[in-house]
Design a protein around this motif. Structure first.
Motif, short mmCIF file in Angstrom:
data_model
loop_
_atom_site.label_atom_id
_atom_site.label_comp_id
_atom_site.label_asym_id
_atom_site.label_seq_id
_atom_site.Cartn_x
_atom_site.Cartn_y
_atom_site.Cartn_z
N ASP A 1 52.67 20.00 -73.76
CA ASP A 1 52.16 20.00 -72.39
C ASP A 1 52.69 21.68 -72.00
O ASP A 1 54.02 21.63 -71.72
CB ASP A 1 52.53 19.23 -71.41
CG ASP A 1 52.03 19.37 -69.97
OD1 ASP A 1 51.38 20.54 -70.07
OD2 ASP A 1 52.42 18.57 -69.20
N PRO A 2 52.16 22.86 -72.06
CA PRO A 2 52.84 24.10 -71.55
C PRO A 2 53.23 23.91 -70.22
O PRO A 2 54.22 24.43 -69.89
CB PRO A 2 51.41 24.84 -71.92
CG PRO A 2 50.65 24.31 -72.53
CD PRO A 2 50.70 22.92 -72.39
N ALA A 3 52.71 23.11 -69.37
CA ALA A 3 53.17 23.04 -68.09
C ALA A 3 54.59 22.54 -67.73
O ALA A 3 55.45 23.02 -66.92
CB ALA A 3 52.19 22.10 -67.05
N ALA B 1 44.43 22.62 -71.28
CA ALA B 1 44.03 21.87 -69.96
C ALA B 1 42.35 21.81 -70.17
O ALA B 1 41.76 20.91 -69.62
CB ALA B 1 44.26 22.65 -68.62
N ASP C 1 52.11 31.95 -75.56
CA ASP C 1 51.61 32.50 -74.45
C ASP C 1 50.06 32.34 -74.53
O ASP C 1 49.59 32.08 -73.61
CB ASP C 1 51.91 34.16 -74.35
CG ASP C 1 53.40 34.23 -74.25
OD1 ASP C 1 54.01 33.65 -73.22
OD2 ASP C 1 53.93 35.03 -74.71
N THR D 1 47.27 29.81 -73.54
CA THR D 1 47.71 28.30 -73.96
C THR D 1 47.52 27.35 -72.94
O THR D 1 46.97 26.28 -73.05
CB THR D 1 49.41 28.44 -74.36
OG1 THR D 1 49.32 29.44 -75.48
CG2 THR D 1 49.46 26.95 -75.01
N GLU D 2 47.89 27.71 -71.35
CA GLU D 2 47.82 26.53 -70.34
C GLU D 2 46.14 26.41 -70.44
O GLU D 2 45.92 24.88 -70.24
CB GLU D 2 48.16 27.02 -69.03
CG GLU D 2 49.78 27.43 -69.06
CD GLU D 2 50.25 28.86 -69.86
OE1 GLU D 2 49.34 29.50 -70.61
OE2 GLU D 2 51.54 28.80 -69.70
N ASP D 3 45.28 27.18 -70.62
CA ASP D 3 43.94 26.85 -70.63
C ASP D 3 43.23 26.07 -71.68
O ASP D 3 42.62 25.15 -71.54
CB ASP D 3 42.91 28.20 -70.43
CG ASP D 3 43.48 28.87 -69.04
OD1 ASP D 3 43.83 28.23 -68.01
OD2 ASP D 3 43.23 30.27 -68.88
N ARG E 1 56.94 23.27 -70.35
CA ARG E 1 57.51 24.04 -71.26
C ARG E 1 59.06 24.25 -70.96
O ARG E 1 59.83 24.35 -71.83
CB ARG E 1 56.90 25.54 -71.54
CG ARG E 1 57.45 26.29 -72.60
CD ARG E 1 56.77 27.45 -72.66
NE ARG E 1 55.49 27.47 -73.10
CZ ARG E 1 54.57 28.44 -73.17
NH1 ARG E 1 54.88 29.82 -72.95
NH2 ARG E 1 53.40 28.25 -73.48
N ALA F 1 52.67 24.43 -77.49
CA ALA F 1 52.87 24.26 -76.14
C ALA F 1 54.35 25.02 -75.72
O ALA F 1 54.56 25.61 -74.70
CB ALA F 1 52.87 22.87 -75.91
#
Length: 628
Positions: A575-577, A263, A242, A258-260, A579, A238
């Protein structure tokens, strides 16, 4: 499995908008390893690409094939017993089929690799500077003076302090984090287009891990290199990736942004992998340890049989452990009069208490003295000063044979802890034989019951350590530790090197054994998320001293010392969000515990900020640290 690459992003287009060729393109990669006369497929139909400036993380647990994939790209698999098929292109050039001489020229110059354990990757008889300069001389054909100048620039670039003075130091003189920075400097010496990082932070402390991740990202932004990051730590993924590719038993089962992936994971195994990641603060407010949920890799669902454990502490009984003012020092070097020139102050005035059925976690970075403290408690090392009482009895002068009946130790590396020439049954039975507790059929029954207790079949007693996974070997070590029915177990980084799901299983096993046997646990670790799960109380160590101690809820919920806050701030957020929302961790190395021979430690002052929550008054070296 067919792979379709995502819609090109701005990262893989030139300034004019035309598509660029990827730094790395892997198509239809199949890898087989030979065992005897049989070829076994260990990686099947891998397809992925990495663009300039992009980081792709390959994730999965041990045995998934991720490291084999990275070694295949570097063509470092042993010849004769490995077979690599498909296509591997570096900036459009096919690597499979190149001669060994061509690959030697490409490795280090156009692509480079950072391995998990820097100490085994560095030559112990060559100085740090010489090892960096060696790559520069070979690939860039510079003379010795010019190569040294470039090496010094690289050492400064990866933030090795006082580079000119440390150029002639050897690997053993560097900390783990500094050795990993040296490996990064070697990898970047010739400005490669592709950097492969294979579990480069697994064995590092959380603060050093944060610094290494930030350094890789910063250098990547400067040079535009592509990065292939191999790991099983989803928190690290995370932080840095990318895109993410998930592997399971040799197959590529899922890939995407990564976000997808975080999530909306599509595969049950990916959901299980993400769900098993311990999140710091997830049990905030609970005064008791909480077991990990165990997730099924085929369904992604949590095992409904996992339960909470009751409070096992016996606080009204005599203390299981009462250690007072422990001191441990080691002599370094010799003076002209053949006396110690300096001393390592490994443990300084440490006091700890443990009740029966309680878990005390000792946390801190490498070199802080936590493992030495554990060895003092287990009787494996004698203190220079201080007192250790077990069940109210001072053990000074007692034999190791006596102490081992009360305290047993479980170490970080289970394979190194087991004799490879002994079967598992004999290894577990050895303490019983040494102490003359049982023999013959009775001994066999005790061993069988111990193996069952740690979740293994008694039939495995006839097998050898190399036939087991890391998690199974650690269970065997726990069974051996229980053989003498001790009241206390010291677990020294016992789960640090394990995959996240296996780590959860071993932690839950320790909690089960604690409930059943009313064990006291001294849990030594640098993994703050695991410590939060397993501990009742926490002691934070820095440079051989306890700087904060209290209940787990107090230490994690209201840290009073700047160093404790530094440890907590450095934990990766899965949590990538978020980062970029984590507070940056400054590159600050743990200071040296080596002091002059005549050094007198200062008298420390402690404040009780809550009942039972003590914090050392910070010295001037922490003046620049704040809560901001």
């Amino acid at each position: 499995m067919t792979y379709t690459s995502e819609t090109p992003t701005p990262k893989n287009r030139s300034a004019s908008g035309s598509p660029q060729s990827p730094v790395l393109a892997v198509e239809g990669l199949n890898v087989s390893l030979r065992r005897g006369a049989t070829w076994n497929a260990v990686v099947r139909d891998m397809n992925f690409r990495i663009d300039a400036g992009e980081t792709l993380a390959i994730v999965g647990e041990s045995g998934s094939g991720k490291s084999v994939t990275s070694l295949s790209i570097m063509q470092l698999l042993p010849q004769g017993i490995s077979r690599v098929e498909g296509s591997i292109k570096l900036s459009g050039r096919e690597l499979l089929g190149l001669s060994a001489a061509d690959m030697v020229r490409i490795r280090g110059s156009e692509m480079a690799m950072i391995f998990q354990e820097p100490m085994t990757s560095l030559n112990p008889v060559l100085s740090i500077g010489e090892q960096i300069a060696e790559s520069i001389r070979f690939h860039r054909e510079l003379n010795r003076a010019a190569a040294k100048a470039e090496a010094l620039k690289l050492m400064d670039r990866v933030r090795i302090p006082d580079a000119r003075r440390r150029y002639d130091d050897y690997p053993y003189q560097f900390s783990g984090g500094m050795r990993q920075r040296v490996m990064i400097a070697i990898a970047l010496a010739c400005k490669p287009r592709l950097l492969i990082a294979d579990e480069p932070t697994t064995a590092l402390d959380v603060t050093i891990q944060a610094q290494v991740l930030a350094l890789i990202k910063e250098l990547q932004d400067e040079s535009g290199m592509g990065v292939l990051f191999v790991t099983h730590d989803m928190g690290v993924v995370a932080e840095i990736a990318d895109r993410t590719l998930v592997m399971y038993r040799g197959d590529q089962i899922e890939t995407g942004a990564t976000e997808d992936i975080f999530a909306r994971p599509a595969q049950p195994y990916t959901r299980a992998l993400l769900s098993a990641v311990p999140a710091l603060g997830s049990i905030q407010g609970s005064p008791l340890p909480q077991p990990f949920a165990i997730y099924d890799s085929t369904t992604g669902e949590a095992d409904a049989t996992v339960r909470d454990f009751p409070d096992t502490r016996q606080l009204d009984a005599p203390l299981l452990l009462d250690a007072r003012n422990l001191v441990a020092r080691f002599n370094v070097g010799k003076s002209l009069l053949r006396r110690a020139a300096a001393r390592v102050h490994a443990v300084e005035n440490v006091s700890l208490q443990l009740a029966r059925g309680e878990t005390l976690a000792i946390v801190g970075e490498s070199g802080c003295g936590k493992s030495t403290t554990g060895r003092l408690i287990a009787g494996l090392q004698k203190p220079v000063a201080g007192r250790i009482a077990l069940n109210g009895e001072n053990i000074a002068g007692r034999s190791q044979r006596y102490i081992s009946r009360h305290v047993q130790m479980v170490f970080q590396d289970p394979f190194a802890s087991l004799n490879p020439r002994l079967t598992v049954g004999k290894a577990v039975a050895e303490p019983i034989q040494v102490h003359g507790l049982a023999g013959g059929r009775e001994q066999e029954e005790i061993v069988a019951n111990l193996l069952r207790r740690v979740g293994l079949s008694p039939d495995v007693a006839r097998r050898y350590p190399h036939e087991f996974s890391g998690g199974q070997r650690q269970r065997i070590c726990i069974a051996r530790a229980l053989a003498l029915k001790p009241g206390m177990i010291v677990a020294d980084e016992a789960v640090s090197a394990l995959d996240v799901s296996v780590k959860a299983q071993v932690v839950n096993l320790l909690l089960e054994l604690q409930e059943e046997l009313k064990l006291g646990l001294v849990f030594i670790s640098h993994d703050m998320a695991v410590v939060e799960r397993i501990s009742h109380r926490v002691a934070v160590m820095y440079l051989g001293e306890v700087v904060e101690t209290g209940s787990r809820a107090d230490v994690f919920g209201n840290p009073g010392h700047p160093y404790t806050r530094r440890l907590l701030d450095a934990v990766p957020i899965p949590d990538p969000a978020r980062r970029y929302s984590r507070r940056a961790t400054a590159a600050r190395e743990l200071a040296s515990p080596i002091r002059p021979r005549d050094y007198v430690p200062p008298v420390r002052e402690y404040k009780e900020i809550n009942p039972g929550h003590f914090v050392q008054v910070p010295g001037p070296e922490w003046a620049d640290e704040s809560r901001g």
